[in-house]
Design a protein around this motif. Structure first.
Motif, PDB file in Angstrom:
ATOM      1  N   GLN A  54     -28.543 -34.620 -21.750  1.00 59.24           N
ATOM      2  CA  GLN A  54     -29.467 -35.673 -21.317  1.00 59.24           C
ATOM      3  C   GLN A  54     -28.799 -36.596 -20.305  1.00 59.24           C
ATOM      4  O   GLN A  54     -29.441 -37.053 -19.364  1.00 59.24           O
ATOM      5  N   ARG A  55     -27.507 -36.846 -20.468  1.00 57.72           N
ATOM      6  CA  ARG A  55     -26.790 -37.703 -19.529  1.00 57.72           C
ATOM      7  C   ARG A  55     -26.818 -37.112 -18.125  1.00 57.72           C
ATOM      8  O   ARG A  55     -26.992 -37.819 -17.138  1.00 57.72           O
ATOM      9  N   GLU A  56     -26.664 -35.786 -18.016  1.00 58.71           N
ATOM     10  CA  GLU A  56     -26.737 -35.119 -16.707  1.00 58.71           C
ATOM     11  C   GLU A  56     -28.132 -35.274 -16.107  1.00 58.71           C
ATOM     12  O   GLU A  56     -28.280 -35.544 -14.910  1.00 58.71           O
ATOM     13  N   LEU A  57     -29.163 -35.072 -16.920  1.00 62.31           N
ATOM     14  CA  LEU A  57     -30.537 -35.244 -16.439  1.00 62.31           C
ATOM     15  C   LEU A  57     -30.779 -36.681 -15.988  1.00 62.31           C
ATOM     16  O   LEU A  57     -31.436 -36.919 -14.970  1.00 62.31           O
ATOM     17  N   ASP A  58     -30.234 -37.630 -16.738  1.00 60.51           N
ATOM     18  CA  ASP A  58     -30.390 -39.040 -16.375  1.00 60.51           C
ATOM     19  C   ASP A  58     -29.697 -39.353 -15.049  1.00 60.51           C
ATOM     20  O   ASP A  58     -30.208 -40.125 -14.244  1.00 60.51           O
ATOM     21  N   SER A  97     -17.194 -53.437 -29.219  1.00 58.28           N
ATOM     22  CA  SER A  97     -17.829 -52.268 -28.616  1.00 58.28           C
ATOM     23  C   SER A  97     -18.987 -52.703 -27.744  1.00 58.28           C
ATOM     24  O   SER A  97     -19.368 -53.877 -27.739  1.00 58.28           O
ATOM     25  N   MET A  98     -19.523 -51.732 -27.046  1.00 59.15           N
ATOM     26  CA  MET A  98     -20.765 -51.926 -26.288  1.00 59.15           C
ATOM     27  C   MET A  98     -21.717 -50.812 -26.677  1.00 59.15           C
ATOM     28  O   MET A  98     -21.283 -49.677 -26.914  1.00 59.15           O
ATOM     29  N   THR A  99     -22.998 -51.152 -26.745  1.00 55.11           N
ATOM     30  CA  THR A  99     -24.001 -50.128 -26.997  1.00 55.11           C
ATOM     31  C   THR A  99     -24.109 -49.280 -25.744  1.00 55.11           C
ATOM     32  O   THR A  99     -24.380 -49.792 -24.664  1.00 55.11           O
ATOM     33  N   ALA A 100     -23.871 -47.985 -25.876  1.00 55.49           N
ATOM     34  CA  ALA A 100     -23.981 -47.082 -24.732  1.00 55.49           C
ATOM     35  C   ALA A 100     -25.396 -46.541 -24.624  1.00 55.49           C
ATOM     36  O   ALA A 100     -25.932 -46.394 -23.531  1.00 55.49           O
ATOM     37  N   SER A 101     -25.990 -46.233 -25.774  1.00 54.58           N
ATOM     38  CA  SER A 101     -27.355 -45.704 -25.732  1.00 54.58           C
ATOM     39  C   SER A 101     -27.987 -45.762 -27.113  1.00 54.58           C
ATOM     40  O   SER A 101     -27.305 -45.753 -28.128  1.00 54.58           O
ATOM     41  N   MET A 102     -29.289 -45.839 -27.095  1.00 57.86           N
ATOM     42  CA  MET A 102     -30.074 -45.619 -28.291  1.00 57.86           C
ATOM     43  C   MET A 102     -30.611 -44.220 -28.074  1.00 57.86           C
ATOM     44  O   MET A 102     -31.544 -44.003 -27.315  1.00 57.86           O
ATOM     45  N   TYR A 147     -23.859 -33.896 -36.097  1.00 55.95           N
ATOM     46  CA  TYR A 147     -23.268 -34.701 -35.024  1.00 55.95           C
ATOM     47  C   TYR A 147     -22.971 -33.901 -33.759  1.00 55.95           C
ATOM     48  O   TYR A 147     -23.333 -34.320 -32.663  1.00 55.95           O
ATOM     49  N   GLU A 148     -22.310 -32.763 -33.885  1.00 52.25           N
ATOM     50  CA  GLU A 148     -21.916 -31.990 -32.691  1.00 52.25           C
ATOM     51  C   GLU A 148     -23.143 -31.553 -31.894  1.00 52.25           C
ATOM     52  O   GLU A 148     -23.128 -31.585 -30.654  1.00 52.25           O
ATOM     53  N   GLN A 149     -24.199 -31.164 -32.572  1.00 54.40           N
ATOM     54  CA  GLN A 149     -25.432 -30.757 -31.889  1.00 54.40           C
ATOM     55  C   GLN A 149     -26.061 -31.955 -31.163  1.00 54.40           C
ATOM     56  O   GLN A 149     -26.495 -31.837 -30.016  1.00 54.40           O
ATOM     57  N   ARG A 150     -26.085 -33.116 -31.819  1.00 51.78           N
ATOM     58  CA  ARG A 150     -26.637 -34.315 -31.163  1.00 51.78           C
ATOM     59  C   ARG A 150     -25.764 -34.726 -29.984  1.00 51.78           C
ATOM     60  O   ARG A 150     -26.277 -35.126 -28.938  1.00 51.78           O
ATOM     61  N   LYS A 151     -24.450 -34.599 -30.121  1.00 52.05           N
ATOM     62  CA  LYS A 151     -23.534 -34.948 -29.036  1.00 52.05           C
ATOM     63  C   LYS A 151     -23.776 -34.046 -27.825  1.00 52.05           C
ATOM     64  O   LYS A 151     -23.829 -34.520 -26.689  1.00 52.05           O
ATOM     65  N   ALA A 152     -23.936 -32.752 -28.063  1.00 51.76           N
ATOM     66  CA  ALA A 152     -24.205 -31.812 -26.962  1.00 51.76           C
ATOM     67  C   ALA A 152     -25.527 -32.158 -26.279  1.00 51.76           C
ATOM     68  O   ALA A 152     -25.621 -32.126 -25.041  1.00 51.76           O
TER      69      ALA A 152
END
Length: 174
Positions: A153-157, A54-59, A143-148
């Motif tokens: 955050q990905r869009e903001l980034d 795997s690769m770390t995608a994000s902390m 999990y689902e709430q953190r995923k959302a």
């Protein structure tokens, strides 16, 4: 049918004595050292879950709650708490211990996301994570709430990244 794997079967535990070379100017564990150990432990949890590299995608979240002084020990417990088609969320619980008194305390918590990189991606089926303990059930339920929140955050980034420059700061117009 998806393979079911208990959270407990993905646990990775690392314990380290905090040495002077691990500390900052205040005599506490340097945050970067802790991040290194967390990423290492979490990657083991991910691999135990998927049996793939795997690769770390994000902390996604790093909460420093209490300092970890020199001479104490730090224990990193990590386990899988959620999964998508190719992504895996891993929770890390960081426990400090004063080795002279035996006091143990939660020093930090973190969530990381990994992207599984199976050799046979076309036929790869992500297993399902199964929580058993009260702690595992509580964390997996979010999990689902953190995923959302991660998706938002990905869009903001992405917006932020369109505004970043790669020119040297001293060569930019003022």
């Amino acid at each position: 049918e998806r393979k079911k794997i208990n959270c407990r079967d993905t646990i990775a535990i690392q314990t380290h004595r905090i040495l002077p070379s691990h500390t900052n100017f205040y005599g506490n564990l340097f945050g970067g050292q802790l991040l290194y150990w967390i990423d290492n432990s979490a990657s083991i949890s991910q691999t135990r879950f998927t049996n793939t590299l795997s690769m770390t995608a994000s902390m996604d979240n790093m909460n420093f709650l209490r300092p970890l002084p020199e001479g104490n020990s730090v224990c990193i417990e990590s386990y899988v708490t959620g999964m998508g088609n190719t992504s895996v969320e891993v929770f890390a619980k960081i426990i400090g211990e004063d080795l002279l008194t035996g006091e143990r305390y939660i020093a930090a918590t973190s969530f990381l996301t990994f992207v599984a990189l199976p050799e046979d991606a076309e036929n790869f089926v992500m297993p399902e994570i199964v929580p058993k303990t009260k702690e595992e059930k509580y964390i997996c339920a979010g999990y689902e709430q953190r995923k959302a929140a991660r998706m938002m955050q990905r869009e903001l980034d992405r917006d932020l990244q369109t505004e970043l420059t790669t020119t040297e700061p001293w060569n930019q117009p003022r």
